[in-house]
Design an enzyme around this catalytic site. Structure first.
Site, PDB file in Angstrom:
ATOM      1  N   GLU A  14      63.828   3.321  44.226  1.00  0.00           N
ATOM      2  CA  GLU A  14      63.765   3.527  45.676  1.00  0.00           C
ATOM      3  C   GLU A  14      63.884   2.210  46.444  1.00  0.00           C
ATOM      4  O   GLU A  14      64.063   2.212  47.669  1.00  0.00           O
ATOM      5  CB  GLU A  14      62.437   4.203  46.062  1.00  0.00           C
ATOM      6  CG  GLU A  14      62.213   5.584  45.468  1.00  0.00           C
ATOM      7  CD  GLU A  14      61.534   5.539  44.099  1.00  0.00           C
ATOM      8  OE1 GLU A  14      61.414   4.436  43.520  1.00  0.00           O
ATOM      9  OE2 GLU A  14      61.129   6.607  43.613  1.00  0.00           O
ATOM     10  N   GLY A  17      61.146  -3.088  44.412  1.00  0.00           N
ATOM     11  CA  GLY A  17      61.225  -4.536  44.206  1.00  0.00           C
ATOM     12  C   GLY A  17      61.435  -5.265  45.513  1.00  0.00           C
ATOM     13  O   GLY A  17      60.748  -6.243  45.819  1.00  0.00           O
ATOM     14  N   ASN A  38      61.466  -0.446  31.158  1.00  0.00           N
ATOM     15  CA  ASN A  38      62.347   0.629  31.633  1.00  0.00           C
ATOM     16  C   ASN A  38      62.608   0.441  33.130  1.00  0.00           C
ATOM     17  O   ASN A  38      63.608   0.915  33.661  1.00  0.00           O
ATOM     18  CB  ASN A  38      61.738   2.023  31.363  1.00  0.00           C
ATOM     19  CG  ASN A  38      60.278   2.147  31.793  1.00  0.00           C
ATOM     20  OD1 ASN A  38      59.639   1.164  32.127  1.00  0.00           O
ATOM     21  ND2 ASN A  38      59.753   3.362  31.757  1.00  0.00           N
ATOM     22  N   GLY A  40      63.608  -1.507  36.591  1.00  0.00           N
ATOM     23  CA  GLY A  40      64.559  -2.548  36.998  1.00  0.00           C
ATOM     24  C   GLY A  40      64.371  -2.734  38.485  1.00  0.00           C
ATOM     25  O   GLY A  40      64.753  -1.859  39.268  1.00  0.00           O
ATOM     26  N   GLN A 223      58.916   3.067  38.251  1.00  0.00           N
ATOM     27  CA  GLN A 223      59.404   4.455  38.213  1.00  0.00           C
ATOM     28  C   GLN A 223      59.083   5.162  39.545  1.00  0.00           C
ATOM     29  O   GLN A 223      58.816   4.512  40.536  1.00  0.00           O
ATOM     30  CB  GLN A 223      58.829   5.232  37.023  1.00  0.00           C
ATOM     31  CG  GLN A 223      59.367   4.796  35.666  1.00  0.00           C
ATOM     32  CD  GLN A 223      58.801   3.497  35.148  1.00  0.00           C
ATOM     33  OE1 GLN A 223      57.608   3.318  35.035  1.00  0.00           O
ATOM     34  NE2 GLN A 223      59.658   2.552  34.813  1.00  0.00           N
ATOM     35  N   THR A 238      58.925  10.087  32.597  1.00  0.00           N
ATOM     36  CA  THR A 238      58.595   8.906  31.809  1.00  0.00           C
ATOM     37  C   THR A 238      57.229   9.150  31.151  1.00  0.00           C
ATOM     38  O   THR A 238      56.754  10.292  31.132  1.00  0.00           O
ATOM     39  CB  THR A 238      58.666   7.629  32.685  1.00  0.00           C
ATOM     40  OG1 THR A 238      58.566   6.504  31.813  1.00  0.00           O
ATOM     41  CG2 THR A 238      57.553   7.580  33.733  1.00  0.00           C
ATOM     42  N   GLY A 414      69.279  -3.067  54.297  1.00  0.00           N
ATOM     43  CA  GLY A 414      70.098  -3.923  53.441  1.00  0.00           C
ATOM     44  C   GLY A 414      69.230  -4.447  52.321  1.00  0.00           C
ATOM     45  O   GLY A 414      67.995  -4.364  52.382  1.00  0.00           O
TER      46      GLY A 414
HETATM   47  P1  GDP Z   1      63.420  -0.331  42.409  1.00  0.00           P
HETATM   48  O1  GDP Z   1      63.502  -0.009  40.969  1.00  0.00           O
HETATM   49  O2  GDP Z   1      62.650   0.682  43.181  1.00  0.00           O
HETATM   50  O3  GDP Z   1      62.921  -1.720  42.680  1.00  0.00           O
HETATM   51  O4  GDP Z   1      64.914  -0.255  42.970  1.00  0.00           O
HETATM   52  P2  GDP Z   1      66.244  -0.855  42.244  1.00  0.00           P
HETATM   53  O5  GDP Z   1      66.245  -2.324  42.373  1.00  0.00           O
HETATM   54  O6  GDP Z   1      66.420  -0.284  40.889  1.00  0.00           O
HETATM   55  O7  GDP Z   1      67.366  -0.181  43.118  1.00  0.00           O
HETATM   56  C1  GDP Z   1      67.420  -0.358  44.492  1.00  0.00           C
HETATM   57  C2  GDP Z   1      68.755  -0.995  44.856  1.00  0.00           C
HETATM   58  O8  GDP Z   1      68.916  -0.943  46.253  1.00  0.00           O
HETATM   59  C3  GDP Z   1      68.866  -2.465  44.493  1.00  0.00           C
HETATM   60  O9  GDP Z   1      70.198  -2.760  44.190  1.00  0.00           O
HETATM   61  C4  GDP Z   1      68.452  -3.162  45.806  1.00  0.00           C
HETATM   62  O10 GDP Z   1      68.986  -4.472  45.902  1.00  0.00           O
HETATM   63  C5  GDP Z   1      69.035  -2.248  46.809  1.00  0.00           C
HETATM   64  N1  GDP Z   1      68.396  -2.120  48.116  1.00  0.00           N
HETATM   65  C6  GDP Z   1      67.068  -2.079  48.414  1.00  0.00           C
HETATM   66  N2  GDP Z   1      66.904  -1.787  49.728  1.00  0.00           N
HETATM   67  C7  GDP Z   1      68.144  -1.631  50.238  1.00  0.00           C
HETATM   68  C8  GDP Z   1      68.632  -1.270  51.524  1.00  0.00           C
HETATM   69  O11 GDP Z   1      67.904  -1.008  52.468  1.00  0.00           O
HETATM   70  N3  GDP Z   1      69.997  -1.195  51.673  1.00  0.00           N
HETATM   71  C9  GDP Z   1      70.861  -1.436  50.653  1.00  0.00           C
HETATM   72  N4  GDP Z   1      72.154  -1.340  50.882  1.00  0.00           N
HETATM   73  N5  GDP Z   1      70.428  -1.779  49.420  1.00  0.00           N
HETATM   74  C10 GDP Z   1      69.087  -1.848  49.223  1.00  0.00           C
HETATM   75  P1  IMO Z   2      62.242   1.750  38.339  1.00  0.00           P
HETATM   76  O1  IMO Z   2      60.889   1.092  38.238  1.00  0.00           O
HETATM   77  C1  IMO Z   2      64.771   5.209  37.503  1.00  0.00           C
HETATM   78  C2  IMO Z   2      63.894   7.438  33.822  1.00  0.00           C
HETATM   79  C3  IMO Z   2      64.952   7.379  32.728  1.00  0.00           C
HETATM   80  C4  IMO Z   2      64.735   8.741  32.070  1.00  0.00           C
HETATM   81  C5  IMO Z   2      63.218   8.912  32.156  1.00  0.00           C
HETATM   82  C6  IMO Z   2      62.469   8.547  30.878  1.00  0.00           C
HETATM   83  O2  IMO Z   2      63.355   0.795  38.318  1.00  0.00           O
HETATM   84  O3  IMO Z   2      62.261   2.705  39.500  1.00  0.00           O
HETATM   85  P2  IMO Z   2      61.858   6.199  29.752  1.00  0.00           P
HETATM   86  O4  IMO Z   2      62.730   5.080  29.287  1.00  0.00           O
HETATM   87  O5  IMO Z   2      60.860   5.832  30.808  1.00  0.00           O
HETATM   88  O6  IMO Z   2      61.224   6.959  28.616  1.00  0.00           O
HETATM   89  O7  IMO Z   2      62.889   7.254  30.434  1.00  0.00           O
HETATM   90  O8  IMO Z   2      62.777   8.093  33.219  1.00  0.00           O
HETATM   91  N1  IMO Z   2      63.430   6.117  34.306  1.00  0.00           N
HETATM   92  C7  IMO Z   2      63.785   5.580  35.478  1.00  0.00           C
HETATM   93  N2  IMO Z   2      64.652   5.995  36.418  1.00  0.00           N
HETATM   94  N3  IMO Z   2      64.073   4.068  37.701  1.00  0.00           N
HETATM   95  C8  IMO Z   2      63.192   3.647  36.777  1.00  0.00           C
HETATM   96  O9  IMO Z   2      62.372   2.581  36.978  1.00  0.00           O
HETATM   97  C9  IMO Z   2      63.045   4.384  35.588  1.00  0.00           C
HETATM   98  N4  IMO Z   2      62.283   4.234  34.474  1.00  0.00           N
HETATM   99  C10 IMO Z   2      62.521   5.310  33.706  1.00  0.00           C
HETATM  100  O10 IMO Z   2      66.231   7.259  33.274  1.00  0.00           O
HETATM  101  O11 IMO Z   2      65.332   9.742  32.842  1.00  0.00           O
HETATM  102 MG    MG Z   3      64.952   0.317  39.499  1.00  0.00          MG
END
Ligand code: GDP
Ligand code: IMO
Ligand code: MG
Length: 427
Positions: A14, A17, A38, A40, A223, A238, A414
């Site tokens: 969402e 990070g 898991n 990112g 997650q 998860t 952004g």
């Molecule tokens: P997290 O796992 O919840 O920390 O989210 P992720 O990093 O996996 O995925 C969120 C993605 O959206 C990343 O590529 C961020 O850099 C990006 N991001 C976060 N907020 C925004 C936003 O408001 N706009 C855009 N375009 N990207 C964003």
């Molecule tokens: P962040 O913190 C999105 C999903 C996997 C799979 C399920 C189980 O970046 O939001 P696992 O490896 O935990 O046993 O996988 O959960 N999953 C996530 N999907 N963002 C994550 O983490 C996830 N961590 C696990 O894709 O469907």
């Molecule tokens: Mg992520």
């Protein structure tokens, strides 16, 4: 004594990070409380662009202590890789600590994650393959090895010998795989100990000091709520709790201390891996959101399933987490759409329901009932004041606030730290 939990409110990714990085400057301590690598978490700040899998996103502030909490499962090799990369980029990691209660991800966990997924065949969960499920299973089965065990060579060797013997029986007899070598694993983990020993400690004392000194403590979720093993789309979930309640357990905070709970939602929905997602768009609008939003997994690079905002799931998430405020991220991704939809209920067997069913068989049959709103078709990435957002964007936000119901404090337009609109104070 403010304690702020930052919680993924949908199916992960969402933008937790970004939000943690934005708010951590005010914090004395940031604790990652569940999951493992898991996760990112993408952070873009003056140090560069980082995809953190295990390091808390508060690491970039020299005055802030970062803790990998007791509720996390730790792959030491991944953490060492992240520490090295952060150091190369000029980020100081001396204030990074690991709870000695956190469990270790071992080589057999990685192997078993893959073998178990293969054995699920058509019903595979689509895990990240990081050994998370097997590591948490061992924790509750009392067959885990904790980071604290790693500190004592004898204790570690004895525990590893005992557990590996059993794991090798499973690997060879159930899966027909080759056994793993005790000497190799022991040698490898002794090297990890050399690198990480200075970071492993009883982190409770740090937490206690921060709380007594009235410092802000941030609990960084991993997650998302709908991946929770109890409240998510089980078994497509998860293996540890991403909820605010999980934050108390995984960081060692008593529930009354939790003063603020910020739910992070995307302005639409995404999901990686298998399992029901009622608002998934398998059409050109879904493709457009994926391409405009570069919706590909941070950890595995898999393409994310995209769909409209699901207010039924969101209301459920708001209730079980007790959100005191909401962050809406990625509003800018919707900038080009002529109209938007919000799912306000489901049709199930001819009846309208307004709750998120516990059974995936029911959820798979749910047809979303949509409300349509006008799009704004104006770029929003450079906007920093709420009042300057186009009227349809404000109407979209206002409708989400009404449906959840919960006030929106923060809107992200952004990926960069400053691409943020503060509607109302988070704390
Ligand atoms: P997290 O796992 O919840 O920390 O989210 P992720 O990093 O996996 O995925 C969120 C993605 O959206 C990343 O590529 C961020 O850099 C990006 N991001 C976060 N907020 C925004 C936003 O408001 N706009 C855009 N375009 N990207 C964003
Ligand atoms: P962040 O913190 C999105 C999903 C996997 C799979 C399920 C189980 O970046 O939001 P696992 O490896 O935990 O046993 O996988 O959960 N999953 C996530 N999907 N963002 C994550 O983490 C996830 N961590 C696990 O894709 O469907
Ligand atoms: Mg992520």
């Amino acid at each position: 004594m403010p304690v702020l939990a930052i919680i993924g409110a949908q199916w992960g990714d969402e933008g937790k990070g970004k939000v943690v990085d934005l708010l951590a400057g005010k914090a004395g301590v940031v604790v990652r409380f569940s999951g493992g690598d898991n996760a990112g978490h993408t952070v873009i700040n003056p140090y560069g662009k980082f995809k953190l899998h295990i390091t808390p996103s508060g690491i970039f502030y020299p005055q802030t202590i970062s803790i990998i909490g007791n509720g996390v499962v730790l792959n030491p090799a991944v953490l060492i890789g992240e520490i090295d990369h952060l150091n190369q980029c000029g980020v100081n990691t001396t204030k990074l600590f690991i709870s000695d209660r956190a469990h270790l991800i071992m080589p057999y966990h990685l192997l078993l994650d893959r073998l178990e997924e293969e054995s699920r065949a058509g019903k595979a969960i689509g895990t990240t393959g990081k050994g998370i499920g097997p590591a948490f299973a061992d924790k509750v089965a009392r067959s885990g090895i904790r980071t604290g065990d790693l500190l004592d060579k004898e204790v570690f060797l004895e525990r590893l010998r005992f557990i590996l013997d059993y794991k090798n029986t499973i690997l060879t007899k159930v899966y027909g795989a080759s056994p793993l070598s005790l000497d190799e694993i022991y040698g490898q983990y002794c090297q990890y100990r050399e690198r990480l020993a200075a970071h492993i400690m009883e982190t409770d004392t740090i937490m206690e000091r921060a709380l007594n000194q009235d410092e802000l403590v941030i609990l960084e979720g991993a997650q998302g709520t709908l991946l929770d093993p109890d409240f998510g789309t089980y078994p497509y979930t998860t293996s540890s709790s991403p909820l605010s309640g999980g934050g108390c357990l995984g960081a060692g905070i008593s529930p009354p201390r939790l003063s603020h709970i910020l739910g992070v939602f995307k302005a639409y929905c995404t999901r990686v891996g298998s399992g029901p997602m009622p608002t998934e768009l398998k059409d050109e609008t879904g493709d457009l959101i994926r391409e405009r939003g570069h919706e590909y997994g941070t950890t595995t690079g898999r393409s994310r399933r995209c769909g409209w905002f699901d207010a039924v799931g969101a209301r459920f998430s708001t209730r079980i987490n007790g959100f005191t405020g909401i962050a809406i991220t990625r509003l800018d991704i919707l900038d080009t759409l002529p109209h938007l939809k919000i799912c306000v209920g489901y049709k199930l067997k001819g009846k309208t329901i307004d709750y998120f069913p516990s059974s995936i068989t029911a959820l798979e049959k749910c047809q979303p009932i949509y409300e349509e709103l006008a799009g704004w078709q104006t770029p929003t990435s450079d906007i920093r004041q709420y009042e300057q957002l186009p009227l349809p964007a404000r109407q979209y936000i206002a409708r989400l606030e009404e449906l959840l119901p919960c006030p929106v404090s923060l809107i992200s337009v952004g990926a960069e730290r400053e691409q943020t609109i503060l509607k109302t104070p988070v704390l």
